[in-house]
Design a protein around this motif. Sequence first.
Motif, short mmCIF file in Angstrom:
data_model
loop_
_atom_site.label_atom_id
_atom_site.label_comp_id
_atom_site.label_asym_id
_atom_site.label_seq_id
_atom_site.Cartn_x
_atom_site.Cartn_y
_atom_site.Cartn_z
N ASP A 1 -2.53 9.38 9.31
CA ASP A 1 -2.29 8.19 10.12
C ASP A 1 -3.58 7.46 10.48
N ALA A 2 -4.69 7.88 9.87
CA ALA A 2 -5.98 7.22 10.12
C ALA A 2 -6.22 6.12 9.10
N GLY A 12 3.94 2.47 2.40
CA GLY A 12 5.07 1.58 2.19
C GLY A 12 5.39 0.67 3.36
N ARG A 13 4.58 0.73 4.41
CA ARG A 13 4.86 -0.07 5.61
C ARG A 13 3.87 -1.20 5.83
N ILE A 14 2.80 -1.21 5.05
CA ILE A 14 1.80 -2.27 5.20
C ILE A 14 1.45 -2.82 3.82
N ARG A 22 2.71 -6.19 8.02
CA ARG A 22 3.82 -5.25 7.90
C ARG A 22 4.62 -5.55 6.64
N ALA A 23 5.14 -4.50 6.03
CA ALA A 23 5.89 -4.70 4.78
C ALA A 23 6.82 -3.52 4.55
N ARG A 24 7.77 -3.73 3.67
CA ARG A 24 8.60 -2.64 3.16
C ARG A 24 8.39 -2.60 1.66
N VAL A 25 7.64 -1.62 1.21
CA VAL A 25 7.31 -1.54 -0.21
C VAL A 25 8.47 -0.90 -0.96
N ILE A 82 0.86 -1.18 0.00
CA ILE A 82 0.00 0.00 0.00
C ILE A 82 0.89 1.23 0.00
N TYR A 83 0.84 1.99 -1.10
CA TYR A 83 1.58 3.24 -1.19
C TYR A 83 0.60 4.38 -1.00
N ALA A 84 0.84 5.22 0.00
CA ALA A 84 -0.10 6.27 0.37
C ALA A 84 0.60 7.60 0.55
#
Length: 242
Positions: free
Chosen positions: A210-211, A130-132, A223-226, A121-123
């Motif tokens: 952050d919502a 990039g973290r999820i 959790r991920a590193r995109v 997920i890039y937001a």
Amino acid sequence: MIREHFEFRQTITTILADDPKEIAAAKSGMMAARQEVERQIALDSYFSATLEPYAPKDPERTPDRMARAAAVAGVGPMAAVAGAIAWAGVEAMVEEGATFALVDNGGDIALVSDREVKIGIYAGASPLSGRIAFLVPPQEEILGICTSSATVGPSISFGTADAVTVFSPDVAAADAWATAICNRITPEDTPVLDALPGTGIRGVLAVIGDAVIRWGDLPPIVRARVDERLITAGNDWRHGRS
């Protein structure tokens, strides 16, 4: 697995497959869908200009999918163009025999998969960007995973969300609803989601700063590193921006 970048005018995609023949099929399917859309616009320029639902006269398959999806979501047909073209690409891959096929058309994804797939997920500037990621289970039927953003990319948006991702087996509908929800949702105001039951939309995830707002049936979020180098950036058909 083969990963190939394919670009033609506003269509900027990443194709994932197991066989080069399936990559070729995806390109052929997307080009055929593009030609249908281009013919529709040549016959009726209002189809590409309007931001409101519009029913074209005697449309071909892809413009018809776009118009039907957009009418339910309350947006213009071009809000569904990327998803509809990705959908046509994956359909062609399935016809070629693919059991794993993915087309990412500027953040609007169509896929079938015989394996688990992680989709990041890039937001934009959101601290969650990039973290999820979604951990999407195997899909025997085509699934649309389409994302709209008011803060990332060239597409028109009237909202504030950093990312709205919509899941549906109707890929054009996922694309259209991602736009519609992104236009209207805020952390304090979510009534747009009340319109979703009965539309075929399976799930929605909205990231605004952050919502995080969730609706419906979503895959597990991990959790991920995109890797931003793998993000497929698209162009906007209506205004030609990149």
